[in-house]
Scaffold this motif. Structure first.
Motif, PDB file in Angstrom:
ATOM      1  N   ALA A  75       0.814  -1.217   0.000  1.00  0.00           N
ATOM      2  CA  ALA A  75       0.000   0.000   0.000  1.00  0.00           C
ATOM      3  C   ALA A  75       0.845   1.264   0.000  1.00  0.00           C
ATOM      4  O   ALA A  75       0.407   2.309  -0.510  1.00  0.00           O
ATOM      5  CB  ALA A  75      -0.932  -0.016   1.203  1.00  0.00           C
ATOM      6  N   ILE A  76       2.065   1.187   0.545  1.00  0.00           N
ATOM      7  CA  ILE A  76       2.931   2.374   0.554  1.00  0.00           C
ATOM      8  C   ILE A  76       3.951   2.338  -0.588  1.00  0.00           C
ATOM      9  O   ILE A  76       4.853   3.174  -0.653  1.00  0.00           O
ATOM     10  CB  ILE A  76       3.656   2.529   1.911  1.00  0.00           C
ATOM     11  N   GLY A  77       3.803   1.344  -1.470  1.00  0.00           N
ATOM     12  CA  GLY A  77       4.628   1.310  -2.673  1.00  0.00           C
ATOM     13  C   GLY A  77       5.994   0.695  -2.527  1.00  0.00           C
ATOM     14  O   GLY A  77       6.839   0.845  -3.421  1.00  0.00           O
ATOM     15  N   TRP A  78       6.246  -0.042  -1.456  1.00  0.00           N
ATOM     16  CA  TRP A  78       7.568  -0.627  -1.253  1.00  0.00           C
ATOM     17  C   TRP A  78       7.715  -1.992  -1.908  1.00  0.00           C
ATOM     18  O   TRP A  78       8.826  -2.386  -2.248  1.00  0.00           O
ATOM     19  CB  TRP A  78       7.859  -0.768   0.239  1.00  0.00           C
ATOM     20  N   ARG A 126      -0.537 -20.380   1.842  1.00  0.00           N
ATOM     21  CA  ARG A 126       0.848 -20.767   1.554  1.00  0.00           C
ATOM     22  C   ARG A 126       1.749 -19.551   1.350  1.00  0.00           C
ATOM     23  O   ARG A 126       2.847 -19.676   0.815  1.00  0.00           O
ATOM     24  CB  ARG A 126       0.894 -21.667   0.315  1.00  0.00           C
ATOM     25  N   PHE A 127       1.306 -18.412   1.795  1.00  0.00           N
ATOM     26  CA  PHE A 127       2.049 -17.176   1.535  1.00  0.00           C
ATOM     27  C   PHE A 127       3.395 -17.180   2.266  1.00  0.00           C
ATOM     28  O   PHE A 127       3.511 -17.656   3.388  1.00  0.00           O
ATOM     29  CB  PHE A 127       1.227 -15.972   1.993  1.00  0.00           C
ATOM     30  N   SER A 128       4.436 -16.645   1.592  1.00  0.00           N
ATOM     31  CA  SER A 128       5.765 -16.533   2.203  1.00  0.00           C
ATOM     32  C   SER A 128       6.490 -15.344   1.595  1.00  0.00           C
ATOM     33  O   SER A 128       5.967 -14.660   0.706  1.00  0.00           O
ATOM     34  CB  SER A 128       6.578 -17.806   1.980  1.00  0.00           C
ATOM     35  N   GLU A 129       7.722 -15.128   2.066  1.00  0.00           N
ATOM     36  CA  GLU A 129       8.515 -14.008   1.536  1.00  0.00           C
ATOM     37  C   GLU A 129       8.793 -14.160   0.044  1.00  0.00           C
ATOM     38  O   GLU A 129       9.090 -13.169  -0.642  1.00  0.00           O
ATOM     39  CB  GLU A 129       9.826 -13.851   2.314  1.00  0.00           C
ATOM     40  N   ARG A 130       8.677 -15.366  -0.485  1.00  0.00           N
ATOM     41  CA  ARG A 130       8.872 -15.575  -1.933  1.00  0.00           C
ATOM     42  C   ARG A 130       7.776 -14.907  -2.764  1.00  0.00           C
ATOM     43  O   ARG A 130       7.945 -14.701  -3.962  1.00  0.00           O
ATOM     44  CB  ARG A 130       8.917 -17.070  -2.241  1.00  0.00           C
ATOM     45  N   ASP A 131       6.675 -14.584  -2.109  1.00  0.00           N
ATOM     46  CA  ASP A 131       5.558 -13.940  -2.799  1.00  0.00           C
ATOM     47  C   ASP A 131       5.592 -12.426  -2.676  1.00  0.00           C
ATOM     48  O   ASP A 131       4.609 -11.741  -2.975  1.00  0.00           O
ATOM     49  CB  ASP A 131       4.230 -14.471  -2.245  1.00  0.00           C
ATOM     50  N   ILE A 132       6.731 -11.901  -2.241  1.00  0.00           N
ATOM     51  CA  ILE A 132       6.896 -10.453  -2.072  1.00  0.00           C
ATOM     52  C   ILE A 132       8.029  -9.974  -2.975  1.00  0.00           C
ATOM     53  O   ILE A 132       9.173 -10.408  -2.832  1.00  0.00           O
ATOM     54  CB  ILE A 132       7.229 -10.101  -0.602  1.00  0.00           C
ATOM     55  N   GLN A 133       7.714  -9.100  -3.887  1.00  0.00           N
ATOM     56  CA  GLN A 133       8.709  -8.548  -4.804  1.00  0.00           C
ATOM     57  C   GLN A 133       9.053  -7.120  -4.388  1.00  0.00           C
ATOM     58  O   GLN A 133       8.194  -6.240  -4.373  1.00  0.00           O
ATOM     59  CB  GLN A 133       8.166  -8.542  -6.239  1.00  0.00           C
ATOM     60  N   SER A 134      10.313  -6.888  -4.041  1.00  0.00           N
ATOM     61  CA  SER A 134      10.730  -5.552  -3.623  1.00  0.00           C
ATOM     62  C   SER A 134      10.735  -4.589  -4.805  1.00  0.00           C
ATOM     63  O   SER A 134      11.197  -4.929  -5.891  1.00  0.00           O
ATOM     64  CB  SER A 134      12.129  -5.609  -2.999  1.00  0.00           C
ATOM     65  N   LEU A 135      10.211  -3.399  -4.572  1.00  0.00           N
ATOM     66  CA  LEU A 135      10.176  -2.383  -5.628  1.00  0.00           C
ATOM     67  C   LEU A 135      11.207  -1.279  -5.418  1.00  0.00           C
ATOM     68  O   LEU A 135      11.431  -0.460  -6.304  1.00  0.00           O
ATOM     69  CB  LEU A 135       8.775  -1.751  -5.704  1.00  0.00           C
ATOM     70  N   ASN A 136      11.824  -1.259  -4.250  1.00  0.00           N
ATOM     71  CA  ASN A 136      12.770  -0.177  -3.952  1.00  0.00           C
ATOM     72  C   ASN A 136      14.069  -0.678  -3.345  1.00  0.00           C
ATOM     73  O   ASN A 136      14.828   0.089  -2.750  1.00  0.00           O
ATOM     74  CB  ASN A 136      12.123   0.848  -3.017  1.00  0.00           C
TER      75      ASN A 136
END
Length: 288
Positions: free
Chosen positions: A164-167, A177-187
């Motif tokens: 939501a804050i664009g990070w 089954r959510f994990s850090e692999r499902d998070i793509q860094s934008l910054n």
């Protein structure tokens, strides 16, 4: 007129049989009373399971007095980790789980082959993004670290705050089954996962952390002092869960009524510890 010997024997037998039958009925009635009392005692006892959290404190100070006035025997078990609570419910060691959201409950129903159901809402603490090193979101830069909870449901919640804050960008909708692999860094930030209870403890070692609100309240801090406070989706507010088969039992109905009562609503709203908590919709009827 004199009775024959056969008649006298028959009369004596009839009297003995009648007395024996009456004694049997009396013993049977007493046994039924004992069984009924035993069932009443079981129906009047409630065993609840919590992790070390404000949800246990809510119960002890706001709900227990209501139930005990109604004659219920109440036992609270504090388990060291939240992941122990649902297995205890499945095994029958507890009757009530007071720690999870609908989303988490449904995940556990699948994983543990359970049939849990929502009984009632309680005052629920939102997650928040916090920092000891930084006073603003604008200072974020590549290489900074953000800690989030490591269980799938709370990790997904935390990732939505960062999205939501664009990070970051969240690349999966599979909460179970959510994990850090499902998070793509934008910054260029680095996302670290850890036990939810460790969030406050690592604030000295990371740039930012997303922390569950009940730990903030337990530490005597204000949820509103965060850099960002979660706009918690309904599926992530904390509920009171029981086995689906128990929904119509007298103790379950009494427990639901207590959590939705004006007395409990006023107790929570008058306690500064619970400032910033999400309040049950059932309490709207008490608004002036």
């Amino acid at each position: 007129m004199k009775l024959s010997n056969a008649t006298r024997h028959f009369t004596r037998f009839t009297q003995m049989f009648t007395q024996s039958f009456k004694k049997t009925l009396l013993l049977l009635s007493m046994a039924l009373i004992v069984v009924a009392c035993g069932n009443d005692n079981r129906d009047q006892k409630i065993i609840l399971g919590f992790g070390p959290s404000t949800y246990a404190e809510q119960f002890e100070t706001g709900i227990r007095p209501i139930l005990e006035r109604q004659g219920f025997e109440v036992e609270v078990k504090i388990l060291t980790q939240n992941m122990q609570i649902n297995p205890a419910l499945k095994e029958g060691a507890i009757d009530v789980a007071g720690h999870q959201s609908v989303a988490y409950m449904l995940q556990m129903n699948h994983e543990l082959n359970m049939q849990m159901a929502k009984l009632a809402d309680t005052a629920s603490a939102p997650q928040s993004l916090r920092s000891k090193r930084h006073q603003s979101l604008d200072v974020v830069k590549p290489g900074m670290t953000v800690a989030i909870p490591n269980d799938p449901v709370n990790a997904e919640r935390a990732a939505r705050i960062l999205e939501a804050i664009g990070w970051v960008k969240v690349t999966s909708d599979d909460i179970a089954r959510f994990s850090e692999r499902d998070i793509q860094s934008l910054n260029g930030i680095k996302v670290l996962t850890l036990d939810p209870a460790q969030g406050l403890r690592v604030l000295d070692d990371v740039d930012f952390a997303v922390i569950n609100g009940n730990y903030i309240a337990s530490a005597g801090q204000k949820i509103s002092d965060a850099l960002v406070v979660e706009k918690t989706p309904e599926e992530h507010v904390v509920i009171i869960s029981i086995r689906e088969a128990d929904l119509d039992k007298p103790w379950a109905i009494a427990l639901k009524d207590a959590y939705e009562s004006k007395e409990f609503a006023e107790h929570i709203q008058s306690n500064p510890m619970f400032d910033g908590f999400i309040l049950p919709k059932a309490w709207a009827q008490y608004d002036d």
